[in-house]
Design a protein around this motif. Structure first.
Motif, PDB file in Angstrom:
ATOM      1  N   SER A  56       0.909  -1.366   0.062  1.00 46.08           N
ATOM      2  CA  SER A  56       0.057  -0.002   0.240  1.00 46.08           C
ATOM      3  C   SER A  56       0.772   1.259  -0.087  1.00 46.08           C
ATOM      4  O   SER A  56       0.639   2.099   0.816  1.00 46.08           O
ATOM      5  N   MET A  57       1.534   1.279  -0.865  1.00 44.67           N
ATOM      6  CA  MET A  57       2.607   2.767  -1.257  1.00 44.67           C
ATOM      7  C   MET A  57       1.512   3.692  -1.565  1.00 44.67           C
ATOM      8  O   MET A  57       0.309   3.636  -2.009  1.00 44.67           O
ATOM      9  N   ASP A  58       2.015   5.029  -1.428  1.00 43.35           N
ATOM     10  CA  ASP A  58       1.308   6.238  -1.896  1.00 43.35           C
ATOM     11  C   ASP A  58       0.746   6.010  -3.309  1.00 43.35           C
ATOM     12  O   ASP A  58       1.589   5.673  -4.179  1.00 43.35           O
ATOM     13  N   LYS A  59      -0.051   6.788  -3.711  1.00 36.69           N
ATOM     14  CA  LYS A  59      -1.009   6.523  -4.995  1.00 36.69           C
ATOM     15  C   LYS A  59      -0.147   7.287  -6.044  1.00 36.69           C
ATOM     16  O   LYS A  59       0.024   6.768  -7.275  1.00 36.69           O
ATOM     17  N   ALA A  60       0.611   8.246  -5.722  1.00 37.09           N
ATOM     18  CA  ALA A  60       1.506   8.901  -6.616  1.00 37.09           C
ATOM     19  C   ALA A  60       2.454   7.881  -7.124  1.00 37.09           C
ATOM     20  O   ALA A  60       2.954   7.871  -8.384  1.00 37.09           O
ATOM     21  N   LEU A  61       3.205   7.299  -6.343  1.00 34.00           N
ATOM     22  CA  LEU A  61       4.230   6.111  -6.585  1.00 34.00           C
ATOM     23  C   LEU A  61       3.572   5.181  -7.446  1.00 34.00           C
ATOM     24  O   LEU A  61       4.403   4.834  -8.402  1.00 34.00           O
ATOM     25  N   LEU A  62       2.542   4.479  -6.968  1.00 39.01           N
ATOM     26  CA  LEU A  62       1.899   3.727  -8.028  1.00 39.01           C
ATOM     27  C   LEU A  62       1.157   4.081  -9.260  1.00 39.01           C
ATOM     28  O   LEU A  62       1.492   3.213 -10.226  1.00 39.01           O
ATOM     29  N   ALA A  63       1.220   5.329  -9.311  1.00 38.26           N
ATOM     30  CA  ALA A  63       0.710   5.679 -10.601  1.00 38.26           C
ATOM     31  C   ALA A  63       1.855   5.791 -11.357  1.00 38.26           C
ATOM     32  O   ALA A  63       1.983   5.495 -12.828  1.00 38.26           O
TER      33      ALA A  63
END
Length: 341
Positions: free
Chosen positions: A69-76
């Motif tokens: 569950s990393m932050d959304k910016a990194l996942l994107a």
């Protein structure tokens, strides 16, 4: 634990995760950008190998980032990077120009060579029709009207004078470019309809295709018989050769393409008819493309060169010379790939 305490911990974990792997991601991004701009072939062997390795690492990073569950910016960011890498590594790299070049340097010639039997049968069918049409005309000239349409005959019928028949072979009238262009356009349209009809009929157990090809042979034989009887057989042979070597070959090629489909339906072998038809379709389509190209060439030759060139020997040289070039392309192109495979 409160959400306010969890957020700093997640942020720190994302920062540490990114710091440890960001160098590889940036290197991957640089390689992808180069490949997108100039193609994968622009990379050296070492760079291509590094691209594949870095792509696998980025995919692994994306999997880990999702699981913790990393932050959304990194996942994107990782999603976009991996998607771009996938397209570079796995998507087809050939341009439209490359596909066209491959079609003409390998696809069409190899398809023709694989279709040698139906192609040979197509030529033999037309030849047999010509022989029979010629013999039937000599026995009874009235057969001519059964084989040759009035529009094609254009006054070249039994009983016509030798002078008139000769004048239809050697037209010395001045012709402007517009008139010849209209004539070439008409011939291309007419011949293309015949070829498409022959090709389309092939799927019906191939027989109708060969019947129509045979009929074209009957017409040719009767036409030749008319001029031979007037002592103009050699002149007609030259008149026909300049465009007919290409045009009649195109009709035989269209017949072979239709026969490929018909034989797949008639004799599917150990697979279903649908599967047999699917396997036969690529070669059949390539044969139809070749037939279309040959008909375009034949129409241009018939509409321009045949009207301009009035010497039988030159007509023969051009017609059979162009035929030799078609044959050389079909027989020689793409041999290297067949040898290495």
């Amino acid at each position: 634990m409160s959400s306010s305490a969890t957020e700093p911990r997640n942020t720190m974990r994302s920062f540490r995760f990114r710091t440890e792997r960001e160098k590889g991601w940036k290197e991957l991004d640089s390689l992808i950008t180069r490949a997108e701009a100039a193609g994968i072939a622009s990379l050296s062997y070492e760079e291509a190998a590094a691209l594949a390795s870095l792509y696998r690492q980025a995919m692994n990073s994306l999997s880990v980032a999702r699981s913790i569950s990393m932050d959304k910016a990194l996942l994107a960011y990782l999603d976009a990077l991996c998607a771009r890498a996938y397209l570079v590594v796995y998507a087809p790299q050939e341009s439209i120009r490359g596909v066209v070049v491959k079609l003409f340097t390998r696809g069409i010639p190899q398809a023709v060579r694989r279709s040698s039997l139906p192609l040979l049968i197509g030529f033999m069918t037309m030849f047999m029709g010509a022989v029979i049409g010629y013999v039937m005309f000599l026995q009874n000239p009235d057969w001519y009207f059964s084989f040759v349409s009035p529009g094609l005959a254009d006054g070249r019928v039994p009983g016509a004078s030798t002078e008139y028949l000769r004048s239809t072979l050697f037209d010395h009238d001045d012709r402007n470019g517009g008139t010849l262009g209209v004539f070439a356009s008409f011939l291309f349209s007419h011949n293309t309809r015949i070829a498409i009809f022959i090709f389309a009929l092939g799927i019906f157990a191939t027989f109708p295709s060969f019947v129509l090809t045979f009929y074209n042979g009957l017409m040719l034989g009767a036409f030749f018989g008319l001029f031979a009887q007037a002592g103009l057989g050699y002149e007609l042979f030259g008149w026909l050769s300049i465009h007919g070597v290409t045009e009649l070959s195109a009709i035989a090629v269209a017949c072979a393409g239709g026969a490929q489909l018909g034989l797949a339906v008639l004799l599917p072998g150990n697979v279903t008819r649908r599967e047999a038809l699917r396997r036969a379709s690529p070669d059949a389509v390539k044969l139809m493309i070749l037939s279309g190209l040959m008909l375009i060439a034949a129409a241009l030759i018939e509409g321009f060169l045949r009207q301009i060139i009035q010497v039988t020997e030159v007509r023969l040289a051009i017609g059979w010379g162009i035929g030799a070039m078609w044959l050389a392309w079909i027989m020689l192109a793409g041999r290297e790939e067949e040898t290495t495979s």
